[in-house]
Enzyme design. Sequence first.
Site, PDB file in Angstrom:
ATOM      1  CG  ASP A 244      -2.177  -0.860   0.964  1.00  0.00           C
ATOM      2  OD1 ASP A 244      -2.671  -0.882  -0.181  1.00  0.00           O
ATOM      3  OD2 ASP A 244      -2.630  -1.515   1.912  1.00  0.00           O
TER       4      ASP A 244
ATOM      5  CG  ASP B  12      -7.985  -3.250  -1.330  1.00  0.00           C
ATOM      6  OD1 ASP B  12      -8.482  -4.275  -1.840  1.00  0.00           O
ATOM      7  OD2 ASP B  12      -8.289  -2.864  -0.181  1.00  0.00           O
TER       8      ASP B  12
END
Length: 399
Positions: free
Chosen positions: A118, A180
């Site tokens: 991320d 994601d």
Amino acid sequence: MKRSIYLMTIMFSLAVFTSCTTETKKGSFSVDKMLEYSVQKVETTMKSLTQVDSLPRNILQGQTDWNIVGIHDWCSGFWPGILWYAYEASGDTTILSQAQKFTDPLRGVLDVPVDNHDLGFMLYCSFGNGYRLTGDSAYHDFLLEAADSLATLFNPKVGTILSWPAMREKMGWPHSTIIDNMINLELLFWAAKNGGSHDLYDMAVKHAKTCMTTLVRPDYSIYHVAVFDTVDGHFIKGVTHQGYSDGSMWARGQGWGIYGYTMCFRETGKDEFLTMAEKLADKLLERLPEDGMPYWDFDDPAIPNSPKDASAAAVAASGMLELSTYMKDENLKAKYKDAAVALLAKLSSNEYLSGDKNQAFLLHSTGHYPNGSEIDASIIYADYYYLEALMRLKKMDEQ
């Protein structure tokens, strides 16, 4: 004085707005008022945050103030990103100073071995917005370093960036990739255009193409996780880890897909990515309930007694606003813009705005329902994408 009190009352009671409104089939709201509301909420939160390496993550039921996390949490970049957007919306140099102060500690994210997929959420939302608004060369150089770090998680045999490295043994997944992760590709695309290796562009394209045939189901709903073999790279199975079941349609994942493939079209011009973004958006719109706000998972058998997810709505709204700008057909342009505005109108209603209930912009997001965490909560990424969508809409309407 009376006018000031009146404006404050409107901002927090959010009754009927009569000027600067964006009209939709499902209601109306004032973009300017919502930006003022968001900036004021930011200013209030700024007063309570004194440690720049402690960043807002969520506000749970019954709480009024943000629960904070450290720089290595995947949500660490959203508060600095909100500050940058609030500065852009207001021009307030005090907010600019706060944006710089809360961005800088995130340099420490790269001081440890790379084990987090991320980095885009963490560092592009913060340093990326910072560079966009200031042109600071130090931000530029750090983003190139961040992109190279993210690239170390790319597995060329599989064709994707590894998600959740620490979970390989726990889950028994040789190589996993979550939807994601599409958002993190923006960091790679940016770096490839701004002095980084062209290999970063190729990695991002390969990742997006691989996910089209693995994470995306034939009906254009999305798995949360794709699991791959590391010997020959073949797709093993799809899993919906944060959704109701492996075959269900998890709302925020659908939003990530819309947003991610729209961004991939912007960065590459490849029509296959634009088509995919349209198909994913159509699927979400097809499944929206009558009130226009997604449940956390569209297939939860507890519906209608199931939590909503404002974060999914905010992500999808921001993605569809951009998607609408790439439509050559005026009807399609209007379709996606109107759908996005309808979601924003719902988020901008008394039902979803936090007002004076807590420090966040929005209520009623759902984080990880199967894990029992962040259910019907205020979550920082919902606020981030809501503010981003408002800024996108304001710029579109001013053109």
